[in-house]
Design an enzyme around this catalytic site. Sequence first.
Site, PDB file in Angstrom:
ATOM      1  N   HIS A  34       1.839  -4.249   0.650  1.00  0.00           N
ATOM      2  CA  HIS A  34       2.655  -3.324   1.455  1.00  0.00           C
ATOM      3  C   HIS A  34       2.016  -2.369   2.893  1.00  0.00           C
ATOM      4  O   HIS A  34       2.493  -1.099   3.793  1.00  0.00           O
ATOM      5  CB  HIS A  34       3.264  -1.867   0.546  1.00  0.00           C
ATOM      6  CG  HIS A  34       3.054  -0.827   0.828  1.00  0.00           C
ATOM      7  ND1 HIS A  34       1.450  -0.757  -0.443  1.00  0.00           N
ATOM      8  CD2 HIS A  34       3.775   0.351   0.424  1.00  0.00           C
ATOM      9  CE1 HIS A  34       1.297   0.109  -0.792  1.00  0.00           C
ATOM     10  NE2 HIS A  34       1.979   1.489   0.160  1.00  0.00           N
ATOM     11  N   GLY A  35       0.316  -1.835   1.850  1.00  0.00           N
ATOM     12  CA  GLY A  35      -0.202  -1.495   3.111  1.00  0.00           C
ATOM     13  C   GLY A  35      -1.963  -1.202   3.085  1.00  0.00           C
ATOM     14  O   GLY A  35      -2.140  -2.471   2.098  1.00  0.00           O
ATOM     15  N   HIS A  91       7.850   4.786   9.126  1.00  0.00           N
ATOM     16  CA  HIS A  91       7.098   4.835   8.045  1.00  0.00           C
ATOM     17  C   HIS A  91       7.883   5.955   7.078  1.00  0.00           C
ATOM     18  O   HIS A  91       7.849   6.879   7.380  1.00  0.00           O
ATOM     19  CB  HIS A  91       5.712   5.116   7.543  1.00  0.00           C
ATOM     20  CG  HIS A  91       5.996   4.354   6.108  1.00  0.00           C
ATOM     21  ND1 HIS A  91       4.633   5.378   5.709  1.00  0.00           N
ATOM     22  CD2 HIS A  91       6.348   4.133   5.359  1.00  0.00           C
ATOM     23  CE1 HIS A  91       4.234   4.936   4.319  1.00  0.00           C
ATOM     24  NE2 HIS A  91       5.757   4.329   3.845  1.00  0.00           N
ATOM     25  N   SER A 117      -2.356  -2.532  12.299  1.00  0.00           N
ATOM     26  CA  SER A 117      -1.565  -2.817  11.124  1.00  0.00           C
ATOM     27  C   SER A 117      -1.501  -4.910  11.544  1.00  0.00           C
ATOM     28  O   SER A 117      -1.789  -4.930  12.293  1.00  0.00           O
ATOM     29  CB  SER A 117       0.212  -2.179  11.729  1.00  0.00           C
ATOM     30  OG  SER A 117      -0.317  -0.279  11.371  1.00  0.00           O
ATOM     31  N   ASN A 159       9.572   0.498  -1.759  1.00  0.00           N
ATOM     32  CA  ASN A 159       9.900   1.192  -3.164  1.00  0.00           C
ATOM     33  C   ASN A 159      10.731   0.614  -3.718  1.00  0.00           C
ATOM     34  O   ASN A 159      11.865   2.131  -4.212  1.00  0.00           O
ATOM     35  CB  ASN A 159       9.465   2.609  -2.855  1.00  0.00           C
ATOM     36  CG  ASN A 159       7.969   3.395  -2.824  1.00  0.00           C
ATOM     37  OD1 ASN A 159       7.260   2.241  -3.094  1.00  0.00           O
ATOM     38  ND2 ASN A 159       7.913   4.683  -2.704  1.00  0.00           N
ATOM     39  N   HIS A 168       3.429   9.220   5.606  1.00  0.00           N
ATOM     40  CA  HIS A 168       4.679   8.681   6.613  1.00  0.00           C
ATOM     41  C   HIS A 168       4.212   9.215   8.195  1.00  0.00           C
ATOM     42  O   HIS A 168       3.751  10.439   7.975  1.00  0.00           O
ATOM     43  CB  HIS A 168       5.571   9.289   6.205  1.00  0.00           C
ATOM     44  CG  HIS A 168       6.462   9.275   4.970  1.00  0.00           C
ATOM     45  ND1 HIS A 168       7.153  10.343   4.095  1.00  0.00           N
ATOM     46  CD2 HIS A 168       5.757   8.192   3.613  1.00  0.00           C
ATOM     47  CE1 HIS A 168       7.983   8.952   2.646  1.00  0.00           C
ATOM     48  NE2 HIS A 168       7.155   7.844   3.016  1.00  0.00           N
ATOM     49  N   GLY A 194      -3.881   1.069   1.304  1.00  0.00           N
ATOM     50  CA  GLY A 194      -4.164   1.426   0.041  1.00  0.00           C
ATOM     51  C   GLY A 194      -5.537   1.870   0.114  1.00  0.00           C
ATOM     52  O   GLY A 194      -6.369   1.943   0.562  1.00  0.00           O
TER      53      GLY A 194
END
Lengths: 481, 150
Positions: free
Chosen positions: A404-405, A240, A385, A334, A209, A407
């Site tokens: 989502h990101g 986040h 990002s 999530n 986060h 990884g």
Amino acid sequence: MTTLERTFETAGRCRYRIPRHGDMRVDAVFYASQAILDMLAEEDYASLRQLVNVATLPGIVAPALAMPDIHWGYGFPIGGVAAFDPRAGGVVSPGGVGYDINCGVRLLGSALTADDLAPRVERLADALFRRVPTGVGSKRQAERLEEDELRRLLVEGAGFMVARGHGEADDLARTESGGRLAGADPDALSPRALERGLPQLGSLGSGNHFLEVQVVDEIYHAAAAAAMGLARGTVTVLIHTGSRGLGHQVCSDYVERFLDALPRYGIDLPDRQLAAAPAESPDGRAYLGAMAAAANFAFANRQRITASVREAFEEAGFTPRDHGLHVIYDLAHNNAKLEEHGGRPLLVHRKGATRAFPPGHPELPPAYRPIGQPVFVPGDMGRYSYVLVGTEGAMRDTFGSSCHGAGRRMSRHRARKEARRRDLLRELADRGVVVRAAGRGTVAEEMPEAYKDVADVVDTVDAAGIGRKVARLRPRLVVKG
Amino acid sequence: MPATRTRPLEHTGDIGFELSAPDLETLFDAARRVLLAELMASPPEGNHRGDRDEAVLQLEAPAADRLLVRWLDELLYLVQTRQRVPVGARLRVVPPALDGAAWQLQAQLTTAPLDPQAHGWRGEVKGATYHDLQLARGRAGWRARVILDV
């Protein structure tokens, strides 16, 4: 796992299929570039084995999916998407949603440029670090609530925070589901979940986060960027976080409850973390009520942090008119949501995956209907990002989902070991990134090299047609728990 | 008597560890120590001086491995919500006396206040998972494998 390696086959550009075999009820499909395939091999296909496990769950609708940020998680792989038909015995799985229910990202736009930010970045970093508590260990509590207020918040979501003066109605209009999931049932939460949530509203947490102040440095899709108010050189803020200890406790409580209930529903599992119950059973409905409440806590949490961010910018010398901080969008990665796909209602689990609805979808705010749903894909704190938009391809192929990101690619233990030999804060400063962190441990575990290059992930998404690149954001200031 | 061993697992997304110990009590206590070492760089020791408290904890679960998950979750709650570090534990694991009965853990805990600065707080752990959870008795005692969500 060479057996598994032999079973998957090319099924399109950057798209691979694992045909149904063994106890699988449906095929599994995952998205990867060659570099991502190599990383899957490095972890001995642990995440693909998890994807195969997901494909065995009752009531799953083909296919079980993994986005290109796939990596080894628990139960579901991170990057996993699975849709279940509740009318055909489809299940809900708390482990398929994850401990951090409704963890997500919120992107704020601003009227500031990189040049405005530069002289005040250190002051802003201090103000953000002071005003946004990271959680355990923080001296400050962002928002004090009584239990009856918390119960109302669990039903009302981000709107509860706006009603308390922490935001604007437009913030809600630009939040997924308006910042509130229907059906929340505070009575479905244990006293311990409420206890854990009470002191944590408005806090960031730790692990992956973060709160990041960024500068837009590349535009790929001018019309979508314009609709979101993104222009080269302008400042954005990415938040986040999720439902904090309240959500973690809901997950723990219901995994335990569902494990006890498995024999009652005749469900056999290859991995107990996939503990599941029919979505329309009393257990399933109780979890969905608790999950919605935790999701609403997460929406409210990001809303309260937004208020703290606005205050921090003002403390750093920017007037509200100067900074013009506004919500571009807030989305979850999530959760389990009931959505219409192929003319039927399906319960879509996204575990480390983002909803990515296409242009014209009625659930999008009017401003984004012409371009598709904004999708935010955080990278690592040293690189960049991305902002994407949802596509028809995602709606057709992935139940309206995208990545989502970045990884992870390196374990946390290995990252800690690597970091011992380096001065990460200095390295990030050399890249022009100011960091404030509660401890060096998180910075070490979250070092840029611990993640895949998110550019490879979003290029894979773009090439496969399940998302379209809009803009790239470079970090200038990172706050970590 | 076999030694107590702990070993970190290379898990991409989260944190895992393996434990081996001659008996369940020692293994559960080793799990407590590993968990504290994940949460903080310098956890306080059992000989911690100053504000200390004693607490009795009783847990039960339908299987020994589920009891281990509940134990770890209870410790996480104690540290992260109550801000108390279990610096010492006297444990007794009681197997079920009858088929279908529960495994029990009786714990007498000594706790000290959490001081994130002094203890080198590393970051929160969300929960102990059931993914690839293992707890089995072998010739040399008990072995376990646990993955935590961070």
